[in-house]
Design a protein around this motif. Sequence first.
Motif, mmCIF file in Angstrom:
data_model
loop_
_atom_site.group_PDB
_atom_site.id
_atom_site.type_symbol
_atom_site.label_atom_id
_atom_site.label_comp_id
_atom_site.label_asym_id
_atom_site.label_seq_id
_atom_site.Cartn_x
_atom_site.Cartn_y
_atom_site.Cartn_z
ATOM 1 N N TYR A 128 47.959 32.352 34.578
ATOM 2 C CA TYR A 128 47.255 33.625 34.454
ATOM 3 C C TYR A 128 46.979 34.251 35.809
ATOM 4 N N MET A 129 46.833 35.580 35.800
ATOM 5 C CA MET A 129 46.325 36.322 36.948
ATOM 6 C C MET A 129 44.964 36.874 36.543
ATOM 7 N N PHE A 130 44.108 37.102 37.539
ATOM 8 C CA PHE A 130 42.736 37.547 37.322
ATOM 9 C C PHE A 130 42.603 38.963 37.879
ATOM 10 N N THR A 131 42.192 39.927 37.040
ATOM 11 C CA THR A 131 42.121 41.320 37.481
ATOM 12 C C THR A 131 41.053 41.559 38.546
ATOM 13 N N HIS A 132 40.133 40.637 38.716
ATOM 14 C CA HIS A 132 39.083 40.772 39.740
ATOM 15 C C HIS A 132 39.633 40.485 41.141
ATOM 16 N N ASP A 133 40.759 39.764 41.221
ATOM 17 C CA ASP A 133 41.373 39.426 42.510
ATOM 18 C C ASP A 133 42.010 40.648 43.157
ATOM 19 N N LYS A 134 42.040 40.623 44.481
ATOM 20 C CA LYS A 134 42.838 41.568 45.247
ATOM 21 C C LYS A 134 44.146 40.853 45.576
ATOM 22 N N LYS A 135 45.122 41.577 46.110
ATOM 23 C CA LYS A 135 46.423 40.986 46.430
ATOM 24 C C LYS A 135 46.262 39.771 47.345
ATOM 25 N N ASN A 136 46.924 38.683 46.964
ATOM 26 C CA ASN A 136 46.908 37.419 47.722
ATOM 27 C C ASN A 136 45.502 36.916 48.014
ATOM 28 N N GLN A 137 44.636 37.014 47.023
ATOM 29 C CA GLN A 137 43.252 36.567 47.180
ATOM 30 C C GLN A 137 42.782 35.882 45.901
ATOM 31 N N ASN A 138 41.984 34.821 46.044
ATOM 32 C CA ASN A 138 41.346 34.133 44.926
ATOM 33 C C ASN A 138 39.860 34.464 44.988
ATOM 34 N N SER A 139 39.388 35.334 44.101
ATOM 35 C CA SER A 139 37.960 35.670 44.068
ATOM 36 C C SER A 139 37.208 34.779 43.081
ATOM 37 N N CYS A 140 37.928 34.067 42.235
ATOM 38 C CA CYS A 140 37.327 33.183 41.238
ATOM 39 C C CYS A 140 36.467 32.109 41.919
ATOM 40 N N MET A 141 36.921 31.614 43.062
ATOM 41 C CA MET A 141 36.205 30.533 43.747
ATOM 42 C C MET A 141 34.795 30.942 44.175
ATOM 43 N N GLN A 142 34.554 32.249 44.337
ATOM 44 C CA GLN A 142 33.245 32.729 44.770
ATOM 45 C C GLN A 142 32.312 33.004 43.584
ATOM 46 N N ILE A 143 32.812 32.864 42.369
ATOM 47 C CA ILE A 143 32.020 33.162 41.174
ATOM 48 C C ILE A 143 31.566 31.848 40.547
ATOM 49 N N ASN A 144 30.268 31.673 40.390
ATOM 50 C CA ASN A 144 29.699 30.438 39.855
ATOM 51 C C ASN A 144 30.327 30.068 38.509
ATOM 52 N N TYR A 197 44.640 32.954 25.121
ATOM 53 C CA TYR A 197 43.661 33.351 26.130
ATOM 54 C C TYR A 197 44.120 34.550 26.962
ATOM 55 N N ILE A 198 45.294 35.077 26.667
ATOM 56 C CA ILE A 198 45.770 36.267 27.368
ATOM 57 C C ILE A 198 44.870 37.441 26.985
ATOM 58 N N GLY A 199 44.320 38.098 27.992
ATOM 59 C CA GLY A 199 43.462 39.250 27.762
ATOM 60 C C GLY A 199 41.986 38.927 27.680
ATOM 61 N N VAL A 200 41.625 37.658 27.836
ATOM 62 C CA VAL A 200 40.218 37.253 27.785
ATOM 63 C C VAL A 200 39.458 37.949 28.915
ATOM 64 N N SER A 201 38.265 38.414 28.607
ATOM 65 C CA SER A 201 37.379 39.017 29.599
ATOM 66 C C SER A 201 36.305 37.996 29.950
ATOM 67 N N GLU A 202 36.303 37.573 31.225
ATOM 68 C CA GLU A 202 35.361 36.544 31.657
ATOM 69 C C GLU A 202 35.227 36.581 33.177
ATOM 70 N N PHE A 203 34.040 36.308 33.686
ATOM 71 C CA PHE A 203 33.758 36.232 35.117
ATOM 72 C C PHE A 203 34.040 37.550 35.849
ATOM 73 N N GLY A 204 33.800 38.664 35.175
ATOM 74 C CA GLY A 204 33.911 39.970 35.816
ATOM 75 C C GLY A 204 35.303 40.559 35.857
ATOM 76 N N GLY A 205 36.227 39.986 35.115
ATOM 77 C CA GLY A 205 37.591 40.511 35.082
ATOM 78 C C GLY A 205 38.303 40.065 33.831
ATOM 79 N N ARG A 206 39.564 40.425 33.719
ATOM 80 C CA ARG A 206 40.383 40.007 32.576
ATOM 81 C C ARG A 206 41.471 39.072 33.084
ATOM 82 N N TRP A 207 41.912 38.212 32.192
ATOM 83 C CA TRP A 207 42.907 37.193 32.511
ATOM 84 C C TRP A 207 44.185 37.513 31.747
#
Length: 154
Positions: free
Chosen positions: A59-75, A133-143
């Motif tokens: 999956y990709m996370f819509t909250h991420d920017k290009k070449n960035q993992n923002s998931c790690m900063q979200i509890n 789980y495609i399209g799930v909305s969780e942790f401030g973005g969609r997967w």
Amino acid sequence: MRPWKRLVALVLTVGAGAGAITAFAVAPAIAGSTSSTPTIKLMSTSKGKILSSKGFVVYMFTHDKKNQNSCMQINGCKSIWPAVTSAGMPKAGPGVKKSLLGTIKIAGGKHQVTYAGHALYRYSFDTKGSTSYIGVSEFGGRWFALNAAGKSVK
């Protein structure tokens, strides 16, 4: 005893001592990211051909920017959506564009697999071949899943 079996036994022992065992405590330890060099493949699904690793949708996370993992900063995010990691350059299966594959460095010195600039993740409670789980909305973005062109599949 294999290391992951020891971990499960430890979790079960500690969980039993605490009076409760939850699937959350066990599943991420088993279903987490890969530590070898994964092959990213195309998997045929009802949503079309999408990227996968070892039979699981990535999956990709819509909250991420290009070449960035923002998931790690979200509890709590990284335990539910672990990064797909690689010890070296990931391999491209048939139909996957090698030129779109890459890695980014994440916490702990690990390298997360990327595709067309999207950091790739697994869902901890997923089953092989599932697209539920495609399209799930969780942790401030969609997967979303990704196709061979690196475009999101909703």
